[in-house]
Design a protein around this motif. Structure first.
Motif, PDB file in Angstrom:
ATOM      1  N   CYS A 140     -71.761 -55.547 -65.654  1.00  0.00           N
ATOM      2  CA  CYS A 140     -71.886 -54.373 -64.777  1.00  0.00           C
ATOM      3  C   CYS A 140     -70.959 -54.453 -63.572  1.00  0.00           C
ATOM      4  N   GLY A 141     -69.935 -55.308 -63.652  1.00  0.00           N
ATOM      5  CA  GLY A 141     -68.971 -55.417 -62.572  1.00  0.00           C
ATOM      6  C   GLY A 141     -67.641 -54.794 -62.952  1.00  0.00           C
ATOM      7  N   GLN A 142     -66.610 -55.143 -62.198  1.00  0.00           N
ATOM      8  CA  GLN A 142     -65.276 -54.591 -62.451  1.00  0.00           C
ATOM      9  C   GLN A 142     -64.799 -55.006 -63.836  1.00  0.00           C
ATOM     10  N   GLY A 143     -64.309 -54.064 -64.599  1.00  0.00           N
ATOM     11  CA  GLY A 143     -63.847 -54.325 -65.945  1.00  0.00           C
ATOM     12  C   GLY A 143     -64.899 -54.069 -66.998  1.00  0.00           C
ATOM     13  N   CYS A 144     -66.158 -54.316 -66.664  1.00  0.00           N
ATOM     14  CA  CYS A 144     -67.240 -54.074 -67.620  1.00  0.00           C
ATOM     15  C   CYS A 144     -67.536 -52.577 -67.730  1.00  0.00           C
ATOM     16  N   THR A 145     -67.564 -51.891 -66.595  1.00  0.00           N
ATOM     17  CA  THR A 145     -67.744 -50.433 -66.450  1.00  0.00           C
ATOM     18  C   THR A 145     -69.179 -49.961 -66.684  1.00  0.00           C
ATOM     19  N   LEU A 146     -70.088 -50.821 -67.138  1.00  0.00           N
ATOM     20  CA  LEU A 146     -71.475 -50.397 -67.321  1.00  0.00           C
ATOM     21  C   LEU A 146     -72.150 -50.238 -65.963  1.00  0.00           C
ATOM     22  N   SER A 147     -73.130 -49.347 -65.879  1.00  0.00           N
ATOM     23  CA  SER A 147     -73.834 -49.076 -64.629  1.00  0.00           C
ATOM     24  C   SER A 147     -74.948 -50.091 -64.425  1.00  0.00           C
ATOM     25  N   ALA A 148     -74.952 -50.737 -63.271  1.00  0.00           N
ATOM     26  CA  ALA A 148     -75.993 -51.715 -62.967  1.00  0.00           C
ATOM     27  C   ALA A 148     -77.367 -51.056 -62.887  1.00  0.00           C
ATOM     28  N   ASN A 149     -77.422 -49.816 -62.428  1.00  0.00           N
ATOM     29  CA  ASN A 149     -78.721 -49.133 -62.297  1.00  0.00           C
ATOM     30  C   ASN A 149     -79.423 -48.988 -63.638  1.00  0.00           C
ATOM     31  N   ALA A 150     -78.661 -48.835 -64.703  1.00  0.00           N
ATOM     32  CA  ALA A 150     -79.264 -48.644 -66.018  1.00  0.00           C
ATOM     33  C   ALA A 150     -79.919 -49.904 -66.549  1.00  0.00           C
ATOM     34  N   PHE A 151     -79.580 -51.055 -65.963  1.00  0.00           N
ATOM     35  CA  PHE A 151     -80.111 -52.323 -66.458  1.00  0.00           C
ATOM     36  C   PHE A 151     -80.900 -53.071 -65.386  1.00  0.00           C
ATOM     37  N   THR A 152     -81.321 -52.351 -64.360  1.00  0.00           N
ATOM     38  CA  THR A 152     -82.114 -52.934 -63.274  1.00  0.00           C
ATOM     39  C   THR A 152     -83.520 -52.351 -63.313  1.00  0.00           C
ATOM     40  N   CYS A 183     -76.110 -60.686 -69.906  1.00  0.00           N
ATOM     41  CA  CYS A 183     -75.238 -60.595 -71.077  1.00  0.00           C
ATOM     42  C   CYS A 183     -74.681 -61.977 -71.356  1.00  0.00           C
ATOM     43  N   ASP A 184     -74.598 -62.352 -72.626  1.00  0.00           N
ATOM     44  CA  ASP A 184     -74.036 -63.663 -72.976  1.00  0.00           C
ATOM     45  C   ASP A 184     -72.516 -63.627 -73.122  1.00  0.00           C
ATOM     46  N   HIS A 185     -71.898 -62.464 -72.853  1.00  0.00           N
ATOM     47  CA  HIS A 185     -70.441 -62.305 -72.797  1.00  0.00           C
ATOM     48  C   HIS A 185     -69.759 -62.510 -74.149  1.00  0.00           C
ATOM     49  N   THR A 186     -70.463 -62.300 -75.232  1.00  0.00           N
ATOM     50  CA  THR A 186     -69.835 -62.367 -76.547  1.00  0.00           C
ATOM     51  C   THR A 186     -69.512 -60.956 -77.029  1.00  0.00           C
ATOM     52  N   LEU A 187     -68.523 -60.848 -77.916  1.00  0.00           N
ATOM     53  CA  LEU A 187     -68.121 -59.547 -78.441  1.00  0.00           C
ATOM     54  C   LEU A 187     -69.255 -58.920 -79.249  1.00  0.00           C
ATOM     55  N   GLU A 188     -69.985 -59.732 -79.981  1.00  0.00           N
ATOM     56  CA  GLU A 188     -71.079 -59.211 -80.794  1.00  0.00           C
ATOM     57  C   GLU A 188     -72.125 -58.517 -79.927  1.00  0.00           C
ATOM     58  N   THR A 189     -72.511 -59.148 -78.814  1.00  0.00           N
ATOM     59  CA  THR A 189     -73.490 -58.536 -77.918  1.00  0.00           C
ATOM     60  C   THR A 189     -72.921 -57.288 -77.264  1.00  0.00           C
ATOM     61  N   CYS A 190     -71.664 -57.367 -76.845  1.00  0.00           N
ATOM     62  CA  CYS A 190     -71.030 -56.235 -76.173  1.00  0.00           C
ATOM     63  C   CYS A 190     -71.004 -55.007 -77.084  1.00  0.00           C
ATOM     64  N   ALA A 191     -70.741 -55.222 -78.373  1.00  0.00           N
ATOM     65  CA  ALA A 191     -70.636 -54.099 -79.306  1.00  0.00           C
ATOM     66  C   ALA A 191     -72.001 -53.617 -79.779  1.00  0.00           C
ATOM     67  N   ALA A 192     -72.854 -54.549 -80.209  1.00  0.00           N
ATOM     68  CA  ALA A 192     -74.120 -54.154 -80.828  1.00  0.00           C
ATOM     69  C   ALA A 192     -75.163 -53.712 -79.819  1.00  0.00           C
ATOM     70  N   ARG A 193     -75.249 -54.412 -78.688  1.00  0.00           N
ATOM     71  CA  ARG A 193     -76.308 -54.104 -77.718  1.00  0.00           C
ATOM     72  C   ARG A 193     -75.887 -53.047 -76.703  1.00  0.00           C
ATOM     73  N   PHE A 194     -74.638 -53.125 -76.250  1.00  0.00           N
ATOM     74  CA  PHE A 194     -74.200 -52.251 -75.164  1.00  0.00           C
ATOM     75  C   PHE A 194     -73.207 -51.178 -75.606  1.00  0.00           C
ATOM     76  N   ASP A 195     -72.715 -51.242 -76.837  1.00  0.00           N
ATOM     77  CA  ASP A 195     -71.729 -50.267 -77.329  1.00  0.00           C
ATOM     78  C   ASP A 195     -70.563 -50.159 -76.348  1.00  0.00           C
ATOM     79  N   ASN A 196     -70.059 -51.327 -75.920  1.00  0.00           N
ATOM     80  CA  ASN A 196     -69.035 -51.348 -74.880  1.00  0.00           C
ATOM     81  C   ASN A 196     -67.858 -52.239 -75.269  1.00  0.00           C
ATOM     82  N   ALA A 197     -67.639 -52.405 -76.585  1.00  0.00           N
ATOM     83  CA  ALA A 197     -66.581 -53.309 -77.044  1.00  0.00           C
ATOM     84  C   ALA A 197     -65.204 -52.873 -76.582  1.00  0.00           C
TER      85      ALA A 197
END
Length: 276
Positions: free
Chosen positions: A152-164, A239-253
């Motif tokens: 949820c920081g720079q480069g990730c682009t996900l909103s922190a509010n959605a996961f707080t 987030c465990d910072h793996t591509l699998e989690t980024c794609a499957a859980r967050f749809d943010n690959a």
């Protein structure tokens, strides 16, 4: 009043004292002075604390980091042993300098952040890091199979509010290293996230969630004794910072900041595989 440009200690006798200012990460700002009475300037009352003195300050004219250390006795009410042990001062900012206690002319000699704070018996010492340390940061990122971006920081682009999420404390383990919470997402979703205490004896402190053990959240530091069930907390998913989690859980690959398919250094030592 702007900082003074005068030459300090140019006279045999001068009305000069040392001042220093601590700003903790939870927003609390404390000011101290070696003078025998409180001094108010820059919108802050600097309390007299003659037992706390900078032991050494070294300034350089090049890019080498300046160094400083402050040590003293745990004699001031604002510096409590429990706060030091809880890490309230770790990572805070610090500034120190000289002040004329008659005219309040002043100059800043050192500015940086607080590193590790330790204490032995009735005393304490703090490692200070100069702002020049920022020059030592690596500008070019290193390749890695995991994502370099902060969740949820720079480069990730996900909103922190959605996961707080706001939740309440259900239980603290006997050793204080783990907690259970109610009104939250699953413990697995909170692994590698953060827990911030909203009220109670550790209000304002943020802890990293190192892992999930069943329904328990394992924290990076033990909690204070006597935190009652029902204490309000704020939970940030991790987030465990793996591509699998980024794609499957967050749809943010598309924003993944890593190189999961780049061969590693062991490529040269592998045996060739025979193709049938």
């Amino acid at each position: 009043m702007a900082e003074s440009t005068r030459v300090w200690f140019s006279q045999p006798l001068e009305t000069v004292a040392i001042w220093w200012r601590l700003e903790r990460r939870d927003g609390v700002t404390l000011g101290f002075t070696s003078h025998d009475r409180d001094l108010a300037f820059d919108g802050l009352v600097h309390r007299t604390a003659p037992g706390m003195v900078p032991s050494a300050i070294r300034r350089t004219a090049d890019f080498e980091a300046d160094s400083a250390e402050v040590a003293g006795a745990l004699s001031h009410d604002a510096i409590r042993e429990a706060d030091l042990a809880a890490g309230r001062f770790d990572g805070g900012s610090i500034a120190m300098g000289l002040v004329d206690w008659e005219t309040l002319e002043r100059v800043t000699l050192y500015a940086g952040t607080i590193g590790t704070v330790g204490h032995e018996g009735a005393g304490f010492s703090a490692e200070l890091r100069s702002v020049k340390d920022l020059l030592a940061r690596e500008i070019v990122p290193r390749t890695a199979p995991t994502c370099r971006a902060e969740f949820c920081g720079q480069g990730c682009t996900l909103s922190a509010n959605a996961f707080t999420h706001l939740a309440s404390l259900a239980e603290v383990s006997a050793d204080g290293a783990s907690v259970r919470a109610s009104g939250r997402p699953s413990a697995a979703q909170l692994a590698f996230g953060t827990l911030r205490w909203i009220d109670g004896p550790e209000a304002g402190i943020t802890r990293r969630i190192e892992a999930a053990d069943g329904t328990w959240l394992v924290l990076d530091r033990t909690s204070a004794d006597g935190i009652p069930p029902g204490t309000m907390i704020e939970l940030r998913e991790g987030c465990d910072h793996t591509l699998e989690t980024c794609a499957a859980r967050f749809d943010n690959a598309v924003n993944f900041q890593g190189e999961p398919f780049l061969p590693g250094n062991d490529l040269l030592t592998r045996y060739p595989a025979l193709q049938p």
